[in-house]
Design a protein around this motif. Sequence first.
Motif, PDB file in Angstrom:
ATOM      1  N   LEU A  15      13.826   2.052  41.582  1.00 39.50           N
ATOM      2  CA  LEU A  15      14.711   2.252  40.444  1.00 39.50           C
ATOM      3  C   LEU A  15      13.974   3.120  39.372  1.00 39.50           C
ATOM      4  N   ASP A  16      14.554   3.970  38.666  1.00 38.39           N
ATOM      5  CA  ASP A  16      13.625   4.456  37.412  1.00 38.39           C
ATOM      6  C   ASP A  16      14.208   3.555  36.254  1.00 38.39           C
ATOM      7  N   ASP A  17      13.668   3.609  35.102  1.00 39.87           N
ATOM      8  CA  ASP A  17      13.693   2.834  34.003  1.00 39.87           C
ATOM      9  C   ASP A  17      15.264   2.462  33.776  1.00 39.87           C
ATOM     10  N   ALA A  18      15.970   3.371  33.626  1.00 40.79           N
ATOM     11  CA  ALA A  18      17.403   3.178  33.387  1.00 40.79           C
ATOM     12  C   ALA A  18      18.376   2.436  34.456  1.00 40.79           C
ATOM     13  N   ASP A  19      18.241   2.915  35.679  1.00 36.70           N
ATOM     14  CA  ASP A  19      18.643   2.122  36.699  1.00 36.70           C
ATOM     15  C   ASP A  19      18.320   0.446  36.750  1.00 36.70           C
ATOM     16  N   LEU A  20      17.028   0.596  36.464  1.00 40.46           N
ATOM     17  CA  LEU A  20      16.386  -0.807  36.456  1.00 40.46           C
ATOM     18  C   LEU A  20      17.092  -1.515  35.268  1.00 40.46           C
ATOM     19  N   ALA A  21      17.101  -1.019  33.929  1.00 45.03           N
ATOM     20  CA  ALA A  21      17.818  -1.412  33.202  1.00 45.03           C
ATOM     21  C   ALA A  21      19.133  -2.019  33.386  1.00 45.03           C
ATOM     22  N   ALA A  22      19.959  -1.105  34.062  1.00 43.24           N
ATOM     23  CA  ALA A  22      21.506  -1.448  34.145  1.00 43.24           C
ATOM     24  C   ALA A  22      21.474  -2.645  35.481  1.00 43.24           C
ATOM     25  N   TRP A  23      20.566  -2.310  36.248  1.00 37.71           N
ATOM     26  CA  TRP A  23      20.489  -3.758  37.358  1.00 37.71           C
ATOM     27  C   TRP A  23      20.331  -4.990  36.704  1.00 37.71           C
ATOM     28  N   LEU A  24      19.355  -4.835  35.742  1.00 43.47           N
ATOM     29  CA  LEU A  24      18.861  -6.242  35.050  1.00 43.47           C
ATOM     30  C   LEU A  24      19.874  -6.907  34.388  1.00 43.47           C
ATOM     31  N   VAL A  25      20.822  -5.912  33.649  1.00 42.23           N
ATOM     32  CA  VAL A  25      21.609  -6.633  32.710  1.00 42.23           C
ATOM     33  C   VAL A  25      22.827  -6.961  33.568  1.00 42.23           C
ATOM     34  N   ARG A  26      23.233  -6.462  34.637  1.00 45.11           N
ATOM     35  CA  ARG A  26      24.380  -6.771  35.760  1.00 45.11           C
ATOM     36  C   ARG A  26      23.866  -7.967  36.221  1.00 45.11           C
ATOM     37  N   ALA A  27      22.623  -8.114  36.781  1.00 37.54           N
ATOM     38  CA  ALA A  27      22.294  -9.330  37.492  1.00 37.54           C
ATOM     39  C   ALA A  27      22.207 -10.524  36.480  1.00 37.54           C
ATOM     40  N   ALA A  28      21.895 -10.304  35.236  1.00 34.51           N
ATOM     41  CA  ALA A  28      21.749 -11.544  34.391  1.00 34.51           C
ATOM     42  C   ALA A  28      23.188 -11.970  33.936  1.00 34.51           C
ATOM     43  N   GLY A  29      23.927 -10.989  33.724  1.00 31.90           N
ATOM     44  CA  GLY A  29      25.345 -11.448  33.309  1.00 31.90           C
ATOM     45  C   GLY A  29      25.962 -11.949  34.491  1.00 31.90           C
ATOM     46  N   THR A  30      25.917 -11.466  35.738  1.00 31.31           N
ATOM     47  CA  THR A  30      26.607 -12.128  36.895  1.00 31.31           C
ATOM     48  C   THR A  30      26.023 -13.357  37.286  1.00 31.31           C
ATOM     49  N   THR A  31      24.626 -13.512  36.905  1.00 28.28           N
ATOM     50  CA  THR A  31      24.112 -15.068  37.192  1.00 28.28           C
ATOM     51  C   THR A  31      24.799 -15.939  36.284  1.00 28.28           C
ATOM     52  N   ALA A  32      24.861 -15.563  35.034  1.00 34.28           N
ATOM     53  CA  ALA A  32      25.406 -16.320  33.858  1.00 34.28           C
ATOM     54  C   ALA A  32      26.822 -16.705  34.221  1.00 34.28           C
ATOM     55  N   ALA A  33      27.580 -15.703  34.582  1.00 30.55           N
ATOM     56  CA  ALA A  33      28.884 -16.080  35.083  1.00 30.55           C
ATOM     57  C   ALA A  33      29.173 -16.981  36.037  1.00 30.55           C
ATOM     58  N   ARG A  34      28.300 -16.941  37.033  1.00 32.01           N
ATOM     59  CA  ARG A  34      28.595 -17.756  38.316  1.00 32.01           C
ATOM     60  C   ARG A  34      28.477 -19.243  37.873  1.00 32.01           C
ATOM     61  N   MET A  35      27.423 -19.494  36.828  1.00 32.86           N
ATOM     62  CA  MET A  35      26.698 -20.565  36.416  1.00 32.86           C
ATOM     63  C   MET A  35      28.074 -21.451  35.479  1.00 32.86           C
ATOM     64  N   ARG A  36      28.730 -20.452  34.663  1.00 36.91           N
ATOM     65  CA  ARG A  36      29.509 -20.798  33.619  1.00 36.91           C
ATOM     66  C   ARG A  36      30.211 -22.280  34.085  1.00 36.91           C
ATOM     67  N   ALA A  37      31.133 -22.215  34.956  1.00 38.26           N
ATOM     68  CA  ALA A  37      31.948 -23.547  35.218  1.00 38.26           C
ATOM     69  C   ALA A  37      31.462 -24.600  35.204  1.00 38.26           C
ATOM     70  N   ASP A  38      29.800 -24.592  35.557  1.00 39.00           N
ATOM     71  CA  ASP A  38      29.101 -25.817  35.650  1.00 39.00           C
ATOM     72  C   ASP A  38      28.145 -26.038  34.583  1.00 39.00           C
ATOM     73  N   VAL A  39      28.342 -25.156  33.681  1.00 41.54           N
ATOM     74  CA  VAL A  39      27.387 -25.518  32.209  1.00 41.54           C
ATOM     75  C   VAL A  39      28.336 -26.405  31.405  1.00 41.54           C
ATOM     76  N   THR A  40      27.812 -27.653  31.111  1.00 41.98           N
ATOM     77  CA  THR A  40      28.366 -28.545  30.189  1.00 41.98           C
ATOM     78  C   THR A  40      27.724 -29.127  29.222  1.00 41.98           C
ATOM     79  N   THR A  41      26.370 -28.842  29.209  1.00 44.78           N
ATOM     80  CA  THR A  41      25.235 -29.329  28.240  1.00 44.78           C
ATOM     81  C   THR A  41      24.784 -28.191  27.691  1.00 44.78           C
ATOM     82  N   PHE A  42      23.979 -28.448  26.511  1.00 48.10           N
ATOM     83  CA  PHE A  42      23.240 -27.459  25.531  1.00 48.10           C
ATOM     84  C   PHE A  42      22.333 -27.842  25.104  1.00 48.10           C
ATOM     85  N   GLU A  43      21.310 -27.306  24.370  1.00 47.73           N
ATOM     86  CA  GLU A  43      20.350 -27.513  23.232  1.00 47.73           C
ATOM     87  C   GLU A  43      20.654 -26.791  22.051  1.00 47.73           C
ATOM     88  N   GLU A  44      20.530 -27.308  20.804  1.00 47.13           N
ATOM     89  CA  GLU A  44      20.805 -26.656  19.777  1.00 47.13           C
ATOM     90  C   GLU A  44      19.324 -26.075  19.610  1.00 47.13           C
TER      91      GLU A  44
END
Length: 269
Positions: A15-44
């Motif tokens: 991947l070039d830089d632009a395609d890598l950037a696109a892959w990274l934000v999609r992967a990060a967002g997808t990862t967080a979305a999959r975890m969302r239902a199980d996230v019940t705690t947080f740190e301030e």
Amino acid sequence: MTSPIAPDQTAPDTLDDADLAAWLVRAAGTTAARMRADVTTFEEKTSISDVVTAADHAAERLVVDTLRRLRPEDSVLGEEGSSHAGTSGRTWVIDPVDGTYNFLTGGSYWCAALALKDDDGVLLGAVYHPAEDALWLGGPGRPTTRNGQPAGPAASAPLAQSCASVYLHHTYLRDAVAAEPYQNAVLGAATYRSWGSASCELAATSAGIFGVWFQQGLPEWDWLPGKALVEAAGGDTAVVPVNGYHWYVAGGRQQVADAVALLQGRAMA
């Protein structure tokens, strides 16, 4: 449109830089979305509205691990504490979940964002908004796109005819030297909105959904991804010191000039 990223998928090493950037934000967002239902705690971090969850950490770790494998000579700076000093003179600035309060409480305005910068400025910005499956990408020489289609332009118009996207934490609203410039600029716009995610708002500003965006005291991970998108869509950006505070402004050229004037206590041209 790129297909969803599987949990065990890794970024190709071609991947070039632009395609890598696109892959990274999609992967990060997808990862967080999959975890969302199980996230019940947080740190301030600094307040109840500034929090971090396990999803933030997991998404940032995915991005950092991928960059360390594919761009080992580049530096890394992550909102949640990741840091690596490379030798290339380039730095990837990461916000794995921007709008974590919205993410935690069920709101839709949260995203994954990153920027690539060097000593001369920002080279690339990428934002992925899972709720809309919208991936924004742009930088110098690369006009901003949304899912591969042109997103701009960030059209120039008077602030008085434009919608502003704005935010000022109530801590600063209690301080007149911050609140007064903010109020002056907000009242100069036709109307205003606040979504609670700087990168979502800046991506929207790059498409002209908002005519201008401004906020006080941003770290690089909240500013650089959207700055790149707005500038690559033909808009303007500014960082303006007023009464000891720094205001970050982006949008159409006339809207930015008008907002800067009002923040500084001057009349609009």
